[in-house]
Design an enzyme around this catalytic site. Structure first.
Site, PDB file in Angstrom:
ATOM      1  CG  HIS A 132      -8.705  -0.746  -3.429  1.00 45.40           C
ATOM      2  ND1 HIS A 132      -9.190  -1.621  -2.537  1.00 45.40           N
ATOM      3  CD2 HIS A 132      -9.514   0.054  -3.736  1.00 45.40           C
ATOM      4  CE1 HIS A 132     -10.654  -1.408  -2.624  1.00 45.40           C
ATOM      5  NE2 HIS A 132     -10.610  -0.246  -3.308  1.00 45.40           N
TER       6      HIS A 132
ATOM      7  CE  LYS B 283      -4.880  -5.659  -4.212  1.00 50.86           C
ATOM      8  NZ  LYS B 283      -6.195  -5.039  -4.604  1.00 50.86           N
TER       9      LYS B 283
ATOM     10  CE1 TYR C  48      -4.199  -1.915   0.978  1.00 48.70           C
ATOM     11  CE2 TYR C  48      -2.649  -3.244   1.788  1.00 48.70           C
ATOM     12  CZ  TYR C  48      -3.742  -2.996   1.421  1.00 48.70           C
ATOM     13  OH  TYR C  48      -4.678  -3.976   1.571  1.00 48.70           O
TER      14      TYR C  48
END
Length: 476
Positions: free
Chosen positions: A384, A433, A376
């Protein structure tokens, strides 16, 4: 107590263009103030030295004098204990729990998803807390998002059905003129066509329509309840009784012998809910060792420590803590008499954890996405995770290729299939991601672990960013 951000909008906006007014937004905690410190350490800021500005030297001297005259508070050291059943660290002090979570997002609540919020949820369940907990806000947001998606899919389905009907009618006519007329009439009748409504459909309008429906349903329910309350009730003897919606008195006097009159002290005494906080903070071994070794902000004991008994027990030393974590990184736990190997799971995982924590990343467990860590930028309450990290040991040192037995051992430890990499990368692409393969170069075994800094200084970390190749997006 969390402070409230004053910039949050708390009043409903007036209706514009015939649209229903927006519902009031609930106030959000000021996370910038709550999580203003990245780590649980006391830092004395020193102004920078500018060579061409002599006044900067004066500011540095004043800073040092201020530090000598009124030194800051000593470093707060928190206590925890090691649980062999779960191979993790438990923090039970409420002050330490709040400090470790607010300053660095360390650990997770054992009765919560992430943030230790069991006490707030329990108070809400007992009627002592009027606000909404973080779990409830997340649940409502997901429910609203799911309803909006269903509404959008329904409108799109209606648009497709209308378009198919128009095309079928045009094919039956068999003339291009009719097709042009149908197209022209569909363009003229834009305001009444479901297809046009679907084209202009947006999540904002669906949200406003949903809020209007809910408000109308609540008003209808309130009117029905008021009508039922004002309706007279017929008794068996033919009499009718009308109950008033407002209670005029709080006292009830009855001459019936079955009535029980309580003492005034019992009636007037307020209800007191005093219950302990049954939740504790659970730290991973990497987080605990980083707090104890790198920051010096944590003391780990072998068992639960009660308040005021820390003087009678001695905490585990840093080398002893390293041995304990290395032995418990295996399942089942390895014998305590075994020596520490440089490729123990804890040694490799802590090397990566220390590497990214030193670079300023907030690291959380990535087990729910099939990876080792999540990175993070500031913390889970702000955004997120941007990257998902998979840790892979690398045996490049010549020591690991001297014998055939070591070659076979290292080949087995590094074995990864292409299908495994494809599955992990596909999962990260679905959750937006980026996958990072983190290779840790394992050094040869050390003779002693007394100098922990020298032991971990032999490890090297290499990162590789993996991106999923999409043919239709990279055709050019």
């Amino acid at each position: 107590m969390a402070t409230v951000d004053k910039t949050a909008v708390t009043h409903s906006e007036p209706a514009q263009n015939g649209r229903p007014p927006r519902p009031p937004r609930p106030p959000r905690p000021n996370y910038r103030q709550i999580h203003q410190f990245p780590l649980p350490v006391n830092v004395h800021h020193v102004p920078p030295v500018i060579p061409h500005n002599p006044l900067s030297l004066i500011s540095v001297a004043l800073s040092y004098l201020t530090f000598l005259i009124s030194p800051p508070c000593p470093q707060e050291v928190y206590t925890a204990y090691f649980d062999k059943a779960t191979s993790s660290i438990h923090v039970t002090d409420e002050k330490a729990i709040n400090a470790l979570w607010q300053m660095g997002f360390f650990g997770k609540g054992n009765l919560s998803r992430s943030e230790p919020s069991w006490l707030a949820r329990e108070r809400k369940r007992r009627g002592l807390h009027d606000g909404k907990t973080s779990e409830e806000i997340t649940r409502l947001r997901r429910t609203e998002r799911r309803e909006l998606k269903l509404e959008r899919a329904r409108m799109e389905k209606l648009a497709i059905e209308e378009r198919l009907k128009a095309e079928a009618a045009a094919r039956e006519a068999g003339a291009s003129l009719l097709v042009d007329q149908a197209t022209q009439s569909a363009a003229d009748d834009t305001n009444n066509s479901p297809a046009a409504v679907a084209e202009r459909f947006s999540l904002k309008k669906a949200k406003e329509a949903r809020a209007l429906e809910l408000r109308q349903a609540r008003e209808l329910a309130a009117q029905t309840a008021a009508a039922e309350q004002n309706q007279p009730e017929n008794l068996p003897n033919g009499k009718s009784v009308r109950f008033s919606p407002v209670v005029q008195k709080k006292e009830f006097v009855s001459t019936s012998p079955s009535s029980l009159q309580l003492p005034d002290s019992v009636v007037d005494a307020p209800e007191v809910y005093d219950f302990p906080n049954e939740e504790h903070l659970q730290l991973s071994n990497e987080e605990a060792f980083f707090l104890a070794y790198s920051l010096g902000a944590l003391q780990v004991f072998d068992g639960p420590v009660k308040t005021g008994e820390t003087q009678s027990q001695s905490p585990t030393t840093i080398p002893g803590l390293l041995k304990q974590f290395c032995h418990h990184s295996f399942q089942p736990a390895r014998d305590g008499s075994a020596s520490i190997q440089p490729d123990d799971p804890f040694m490799i995982s802590y090397t990566v954890y220390h590497h990214f924590r030193s670079l300023g990343w907030v690291i959380r467990s990535g087990v729910k996405f099939g990876t080792d860590y999540l990175l993070y930028n500031r913390g889970p309450v702000f955004s997120h995770a941007e990257f998902a990290v998979v840790v892979i040991p690398s045996y490049i040192h010549p020591y690991w290729s001297e014998t055939e037995e070591r070659k076979n051992y290292t080949a087995e430890k590094q074995a990864r299939s292409w299908w495994w990499l494809h599955c992990v990368n596909r999962v990260q692409a679905q959750v937006l991601k980026s996958l990072v393969l983190c290779y840790v170069e394992v050094p040869p075994p050390a003779s002693s672990i007394d100098d922990i800094g020298a032991v971990f200084g032999q490890y090297k970390v290499r990162e590789f960013l993996v991106k999923r190749w999409t043919p239709n997006r990279t055709r050019d």
